[in-house]
Structure formats: C-alpha cells, structure tokens
Scaffold this motif. Structure first.
Motif, PDB file in Angstrom:
ATOM      1  N   PHE A  68       0.834  -1.204   0.000  1.00 19.38           N
ATOM      2  CA  PHE A  68       0.000   0.000   0.000  1.00 19.38           C
ATOM      3  C   PHE A  68       0.868   1.253   0.000  1.00 19.38           C
ATOM      4  CE2 PHE A  68      -2.795  -3.153   2.000  1.00 19.38           C
ATOM      5  CZ  PHE A  68      -3.929  -3.009   1.218  1.00 19.38           C
ATOM      6  N   SER A  69       0.300   2.332  -0.558  1.00 19.19           N
ATOM      7  CA  SER A  69       0.973   3.630  -0.531  1.00 19.19           C
ATOM      8  C   SER A  69       0.845   4.247   0.856  1.00 19.19           C
ATOM      9  CB  SER A  69       0.344   4.559  -1.568  1.00 19.19           C
ATOM     10  OG  SER A  69      -0.996   4.851  -1.200  1.00 19.19           O
ATOM     11  N   LEU A  70       1.597   5.328   1.079  1.00 20.44           N
ATOM     12  CA  LEU A  70       1.394   6.083   2.312  1.00 20.44           C
ATOM     13  C   LEU A  70      -0.071   6.490   2.375  1.00 20.44           C
ATOM     14  CD1 LEU A  70       4.533   8.369   2.347  1.00 20.44           C
ATOM     15  CD2 LEU A  70       4.009   6.529   3.946  1.00 20.44           C
ATOM     16  N   PRO A  71      -0.661   6.482   3.551  1.00 20.59           N
ATOM     17  CA  PRO A  71      -2.085   6.811   3.633  1.00 20.59           C
ATOM     18  C   PRO A  71      -2.357   8.293   3.402  1.00 20.59           C
ATOM     19  CG  PRO A  71      -1.190   6.499   5.822  1.00 20.59           C
ATOM     20  CD  PRO A  71      -0.096   6.135   4.852  1.00 20.59           C
ATOM     21  N   SER A  72      -3.548   8.576   2.962  1.00 17.65           N
ATOM     22  CA  SER A  72      -3.988   9.965   2.796  1.00 17.65           C
ATOM     23  C   SER A  72      -5.258  10.166   3.601  1.00 17.65           C
ATOM     24  CB  SER A  72      -4.234  10.274   1.321  1.00 17.65           C
ATOM     25  OG  SER A  72      -5.244   9.442   0.793  1.00 17.65           O
TER      26      SER A  72
END
Length: 87
Positions: free
Chosen positions: A76-80
């Motif tokens: 997963f990408s860094l959360p937003s």
C-alpha cells in the motif's frame, strides 16, 4: 476490495458510544491505496489530522489497520486523509 468501517452501524450495534469525537471521526478516512490494484484500498475513520481511534475499532478492523500500516511501501501507498464519501 474496499474495506471501510461504518461507525453508525457500530454505534447501533452497541460497539461504540456516540459522542462528539465519534461524529468528528465520521467525516474523514485514512485511506491506504493498493500499489497493485487501483480499485483496492483500505480505509479507516480518522480525525482531520489522520489520527485513528484504535480503541474504537473492532478486532477485525484493527487487524486490517495494523496490517495496512505494516505493509506501507510494499503493498500500500502512504495513507492519505480524505473526507468520507457521502458525509
């Protein structure tokens, strides 16, 4: 597959007391977007600063949240922080 937490349903089930903080947490979500499947993400209720109330999550939701954090950068990408849809 999008996995999100519905605090209204949890309140109705008696899992979380409804208070001002719960209402505030309904407005935002911390979203972890999948690197491999653009349609897949994990989303969790949070405040405007991205703080998730871990004590307010059910056991399964907490496990998914901890998993998402553990695989940031790999799956997963860094959360937003985003406004929750429909709120």
């Amino acid at each position: 597959m999008l996995f999100s937490f519905d605090p209204v349903r949890a309140v109705n089930a008696g899992e979380i007391p409804l208070d001002d903080e719960t209402v505030e947490n309904e407005r935002y979500e911390l979203r972890f977007q999948s690197f491999f499947d653009p349609g897949r993400a994990l989303a969790f209720p949070c405040d405007a600063a991205g703080h998730v109330d871990l004590d307010g999550l059910g056991e399964r939701t907490l496990q998914k949240y901890l998993y998402a954090r553990a695989v940031v950068g790999a799956e997963f990408s860094l959360p937003s922080v985003r406004p929750r849809p429909g709120r």
